[in-house]
Design an enzyme around this catalytic site. Structure first.
Site, PDB file in Angstrom:
ATOM      1  N   GLU A   1     -23.337 -33.225  80.321  1.00 19.48           N
ATOM      2  CA  GLU A   1     -22.225 -33.532  79.415  1.00 19.48           C
ATOM      3  C   GLU A   1     -21.317 -34.496  80.185  1.00 19.48           C
ATOM      4  O   GLU A   1     -20.801 -34.139  81.244  1.00 19.48           O
ATOM      5  CB  GLU A   1     -21.507 -32.205  79.082  1.00 19.48           C
ATOM      6  CG  GLU A   1     -20.564 -32.249  77.920  1.00 19.48           C
ATOM      7  CD  GLU A   1     -19.948 -30.871  77.625  1.00 19.48           C
ATOM      8  OE1 GLU A   1     -19.753 -30.045  78.545  1.00 19.48           O
ATOM      9  OE2 GLU A   1     -19.658 -30.615  76.442  1.00 19.48           O
TER      10      GLU A   1
ATOM     11  N   MET B   1     -24.026 -24.534  91.532  1.00 13.89           N
ATOM     12  CA  MET B   1     -24.078 -25.827  90.861  1.00 13.89           C
ATOM     13  C   MET B   1     -24.285 -26.957  91.870  1.00 13.89           C
ATOM     14  O   MET B   1     -25.107 -27.849  91.661  1.00 13.89           O
ATOM     15  CB  MET B   1     -22.799 -26.064  90.045  1.00 13.89           C
ATOM     16  CG  MET B   1     -22.574 -25.046  88.938  1.00 13.89           C
ATOM     17  SD  MET B   1     -23.993 -24.851  87.830  1.00 13.89           S
ATOM     18  CE  MET B   1     -23.959 -26.390  86.923  1.00 13.89           C
TER      19      MET B   1
ATOM     20  N   LYS C   1      -9.602 -28.334  93.178  1.00 14.34           N
ATOM     21  CA  LYS C   1     -10.227 -29.591  92.748  1.00 14.34           C
ATOM     22  C   LYS C   1      -9.272 -30.768  92.982  1.00 14.34           C
ATOM     23  O   LYS C   1      -9.698 -31.840  93.414  1.00 14.34           O
ATOM     24  CB  LYS C   1     -10.637 -29.493  91.272  1.00 14.34           C
ATOM     25  CG  LYS C   1     -11.816 -28.518  91.087  1.00 14.34           C
ATOM     26  CD  LYS C   1     -12.418 -28.629  89.713  1.00 14.34           C
ATOM     27  CE  LYS C   1     -13.493 -27.607  89.431  1.00 14.34           C
ATOM     28  NZ  LYS C   1     -14.756 -27.794  90.161  1.00 14.34           N
TER      29      LYS C   1
ATOM     30  N   ASN D   1     -18.583 -25.569  76.293  1.00  9.44           N
ATOM     31  CA  ASN D   1     -17.905 -24.279  76.429  1.00  9.44           C
ATOM     32  C   ASN D   1     -16.954 -23.970  75.284  1.00  9.44           C
ATOM     33  O   ASN D   1     -16.617 -22.818  75.056  1.00  9.44           O
ATOM     34  CB  ASN D   1     -17.205 -24.196  77.776  1.00  9.44           C
ATOM     35  CG  ASN D   1     -18.213 -23.909  78.872  1.00  9.44           C
ATOM     36  OD1 ASN D   1     -19.135 -23.116  78.669  1.00  9.44           O
ATOM     37  ND2 ASN D   1     -18.076 -24.559  80.014  1.00  9.44           N
TER      38      ASN D   1
ATOM     39  N   ASN E   1     -26.708 -24.707  84.449  1.00 14.97           N
ATOM     40  CA  ASN E   1     -27.455 -23.837  85.349  1.00 14.97           C
ATOM     41  C   ASN E   1     -28.679 -23.232  84.643  1.00 14.97           C
ATOM     42  O   ASN E   1     -28.506 -22.709  83.554  1.00 14.97           O
ATOM     43  CB  ASN E   1     -26.485 -22.721  85.800  1.00 14.97           C
ATOM     44  CG  ASN E   1     -27.070 -21.798  86.834  1.00 14.97           C
ATOM     45  OD1 ASN E   1     -28.023 -22.147  87.517  1.00 14.97           O
ATOM     46  ND2 ASN E   1     -26.514 -20.610  86.940  1.00 14.97           N
TER      47      ASN E   1
ATOM     48  N   HIS F   1     -20.889 -32.814  83.786  1.00 15.28           N
ATOM     49  CA  HIS F   1     -21.028 -31.362  83.668  1.00 15.28           C
ATOM     50  C   HIS F   1     -22.514 -31.011  83.549  1.00 15.28           C
ATOM     51  O   HIS F   1     -23.134 -31.294  82.525  1.00 15.28           O
ATOM     52  CB  HIS F   1     -20.229 -30.876  82.443  1.00 15.28           C
ATOM     53  CG  HIS F   1     -20.178 -29.397  82.296  1.00 15.28           C
ATOM     54  ND1 HIS F   1     -19.949 -28.783  81.090  1.00 15.28           N
ATOM     55  CD2 HIS F   1     -20.332 -28.402  83.200  1.00 15.28           C
ATOM     56  CE1 HIS F   1     -19.972 -27.480  81.264  1.00 15.28           C
ATOM     57  NE2 HIS F   1     -20.201 -27.221  82.529  1.00 15.28           N
TER      58      HIS F   1
HETATM   59  N1  CAA Z   1     -34.978 -24.237  89.865  1.00 18.91           N
HETATM   60  C1  CAA Z   1     -36.142 -24.792  89.468  1.00 18.91           C
HETATM   61  N2  CAA Z   1     -36.878 -24.280  88.448  1.00 18.91           N
HETATM   62  C2  CAA Z   1     -36.443 -23.140  87.866  1.00 18.91           C
HETATM   63  C3  CAA Z   1     -35.235 -22.515  88.253  1.00 18.91           C
HETATM   64  C4  CAA Z   1     -34.493 -23.104  89.301  1.00 18.91           C
HETATM   65  N3  CAA Z   1     -33.332 -22.587  89.723  1.00 18.91           N
HETATM   66  N4  CAA Z   1     -35.053 -21.420  87.472  1.00 18.91           N
HETATM   67  C5  CAA Z   1     -36.089 -21.364  86.626  1.00 18.91           C
HETATM   68  N5  CAA Z   1     -36.935 -22.398  86.866  1.00 18.91           N
HETATM   69  C6  CAA Z   1     -38.135 -22.752  86.104  1.00 18.91           C
HETATM   70  C7  CAA Z   1     -39.246 -21.753  86.271  1.00 18.91           C
HETATM   71  O1  CAA Z   1     -40.044 -22.068  87.380  1.00 18.91           O
HETATM   72  C8  CAA Z   1     -40.039 -21.922  84.980  1.00 18.91           C
HETATM   73  O2  CAA Z   1     -40.904 -23.050  85.028  1.00 18.91           O
HETATM   74  P1  CAA Z   1     -42.161 -23.199  83.993  1.00 18.91           P
HETATM   75  O3  CAA Z   1     -41.581 -23.439  82.631  1.00 18.91           O
HETATM   76  O4  CAA Z   1     -42.913 -24.372  84.521  1.00 18.91           O
HETATM   77  O5  CAA Z   1     -42.904 -21.903  84.090  1.00 18.91           O
HETATM   78  C9  CAA Z   1     -38.946 -22.240  83.958  1.00 18.91           C
HETATM   79  O6  CAA Z   1     -37.807 -22.702  84.712  1.00 18.91           O
HETATM   80  C10 CAA Z   1     -38.589 -21.002  83.201  1.00 18.91           C
HETATM   81  O7  CAA Z   1     -38.228 -19.978  84.133  1.00 18.91           O
HETATM   82  P2  CAA Z   1     -38.835 -18.504  84.130  1.00 18.91           P
HETATM   83  O8  CAA Z   1     -40.233 -18.483  83.580  1.00 18.91           O
HETATM   84  O9  CAA Z   1     -38.595 -17.915  85.480  1.00 18.91           O
HETATM   85  O10 CAA Z   1     -37.879 -17.674  83.221  1.00 18.91           O
HETATM   86  P3  CAA Z   1     -37.428 -17.957  81.753  1.00 18.91           P
HETATM   87  O11 CAA Z   1     -38.495 -18.498  80.900  1.00 18.91           O
HETATM   88  O12 CAA Z   1     -36.739 -16.704  81.398  1.00 18.91           O
HETATM   89  O13 CAA Z   1     -36.341 -19.122  81.894  1.00 18.91           O
HETATM   90  C11 CAA Z   1     -34.157 -19.911  82.193  1.00 18.91           C
HETATM   91  C12 CAA Z   1     -35.241 -19.006  82.743  1.00 18.91           C
HETATM   92  C13 CAA Z   1     -34.575 -21.376  82.353  1.00 18.91           C
HETATM   93  C14 CAA Z   1     -32.921 -19.645  83.040  1.00 18.91           C
HETATM   94  C15 CAA Z   1     -33.962 -19.586  80.674  1.00 18.91           C
HETATM   95  O14 CAA Z   1     -33.773 -18.211  80.504  1.00 18.91           O
HETATM   96  C16 CAA Z   1     -32.805 -20.321  80.056  1.00 18.91           C
HETATM   97  O15 CAA Z   1     -32.914 -21.477  79.697  1.00 18.91           O
HETATM   98  N6  CAA Z   1     -31.641 -19.613  79.902  1.00 18.91           N
HETATM   99  C17 CAA Z   1     -30.431 -20.182  79.368  1.00 18.91           C
HETATM  100  C18 CAA Z   1     -29.742 -20.943  80.449  1.00 18.91           C
HETATM  101  C19 CAA Z   1     -28.445 -21.557  79.979  1.00 18.91           C
HETATM  102  O16 CAA Z   1     -28.028 -21.446  78.847  1.00 18.91           O
HETATM  103  N7  CAA Z   1     -27.794 -22.235  80.909  1.00 18.91           N
HETATM  104  C20 CAA Z   1     -26.520 -22.819  80.673  1.00 18.91           C
HETATM  105  C21 CAA Z   1     -25.457 -21.882  81.142  1.00 18.91           C
HETATM  106  S1  CAA Z   1     -23.862 -22.553  80.840  1.00 18.91           S
HETATM  107  C22 CAA Z   1     -23.580 -23.520  82.191  1.00 18.91           C
HETATM  108  O17 CAA Z   1     -24.339 -23.633  83.106  1.00 18.91           O
HETATM  109  C23 CAA Z   1     -22.356 -24.312  82.214  1.00 18.91           C
HETATM  110  C24 CAA Z   1     -21.035 -23.706  82.070  1.00 18.91           C
HETATM  111  O18 CAA Z   1     -20.090 -24.458  82.063  1.00 18.91           O
HETATM  112  C25 CAA Z   1     -20.788 -22.251  81.975  1.00 18.91           C
END
Ligand code: CAA
Length: 283
Positions: free
Chosen positions: A152, A14, A97, A190, A143, A140
């Protein structure tokens, strides 16, 4: 115009993502990390993700060196003294924290804002350990931070309107969409996401369907980019378990009890993507 200066504490998944989006938006970023290996990994990840964005035409490749140069590593909180805002993105443990926030409270100028990227710890509780509870807030991020549009923004009981307005403006300057929520266990993200993941794990444990089948239902039936079990592996099963425990304790309602299969998998060290095994095998 004077360059705006912010700090980020923690260079993990993060923290490096947050530093990335600030630097890309033109802020000078001081990235504070005590673990040298973690700092190196964090900086390398920013570089990889910027190159990925450049390859996709989302960043001008000629700008990448300048963006990287805006991220300066620092090894202690004292180095963050001149920042207008510091985002804490350290390990999701209350004591860790609290120690960082009280350290920041000592070194930052009185008008500086302290934001926590906590995914579930009470902002009100974190703020109460500082002498500036009106200037403590939740920011918040999600990822992968460079990709996800949401921030958030969590208002603790004592967060002032002015602090909220400043953080909202900064989130917009990052190109993100801030959504205001109040401080309650799990906030909104969450509180809703984790019980869904937990329920998906119950479905697997009870033999209702395989992990693959559960995920396919959500990808194809509800247009989720990842099914709940792929997402759990992506987030980290230990993080999911910690958040379920915060919900269970904070709400006092047994409907939030962590699924026993989740507990067993974390006990086994099957933490998802980062450990190579979770509901799926990785790497
Ligand atoms: N940095 C920059 N760009 C990134 C990246 C990163 N770390 N990871 C992926 N990308 C970009 C890719 O280059 C790609 O770009 P284009 O659209 O221009 O092609 C785009 O994001 C999509 O990536 P991929 O084509 O490699 O793969 P994908 O289509 O499967 O997408 C994903 C990957 C964006 C992770 C997608 O699967 C997604 O949105 N997943 C859900 C993620 C989610 O719900 N996150 C929240 C988690 S909860 C949290 O974080 C908080 C908590 O408190 C727990």
């Amino acid at each position: 115009m004077e360059q705006r200066r912010v700090g980020v504490v923690g260079a993990g998944t993060m923290g490096n993502g947050i530093a990335h989006v600030f630097a890309k938006a033109g802020f000078a970023v001081l990235l504070c990390e005590v673990n040298e290996a973690a700092m190196e990994r964090g900086l390398a990840t920013i570089r990889t993700n910027l190159d990925r964005e450049a390859a996709k035409g989302k960043v001008d490749p000629a700008e990448v060196p300048g963006i990287m140069a805006r991220v300066q590593p620092v090894r202690s909180l004292v180095g963050l003294a001149g920042c207008e805002l510091v985002v804490e993105a350290a390990t999701e443990r209350l004591a860790v924290k609290q120690e960082i926030l009280s350290g920041l409270d000592e070194v930052l100028r009185p008008e500086a804002v302290i934001a926590s990227n906590t995914s579930s710890i009470s902002i009100t509780k974190l703020a109460a350990g500082t002498k500036r509870p009106d200037k403590v807030i939740g920011m918040h991020f999600f990822n992968p931070v460079p990709v996800m549009a949401l921030v958030e923004v969590i208002r603790g009981l004592q967060t002032s309107d002015e602090t909220f307005a400043r953080v909202r403006e900064i989130a917009l300057a990052l190109g993100k969409t801030p959504v205001e929520v109040n401080d309650a266990a799990g906030f909104v993200s969450n509180r809703v996401l984790m019980p869904m993941i937990n329920e998906a794990i119950f479905a697997v444990m009870e033999g209702v369907a395989t992990a693959e089948a559960v995920d396919e239902v959500f990808r194809l039936g509800m247009a989720h980019p990842m099914g709940p079990l792929t997402l759990a592996d992506f987030i980290g099963l230990d993080v999911c378990l910690d958040i379920m425990r915060v919900l269970e304790e904070g709400m006092g309602d047994p409907k939030y009890r962590p699924c026993p299969l989740l507990v067993r998998m974390v006990d086994a060290g099957w933490l998802g993507r980062k450990s190579g095994r979770g509901f799926y095998r990785h790497g």
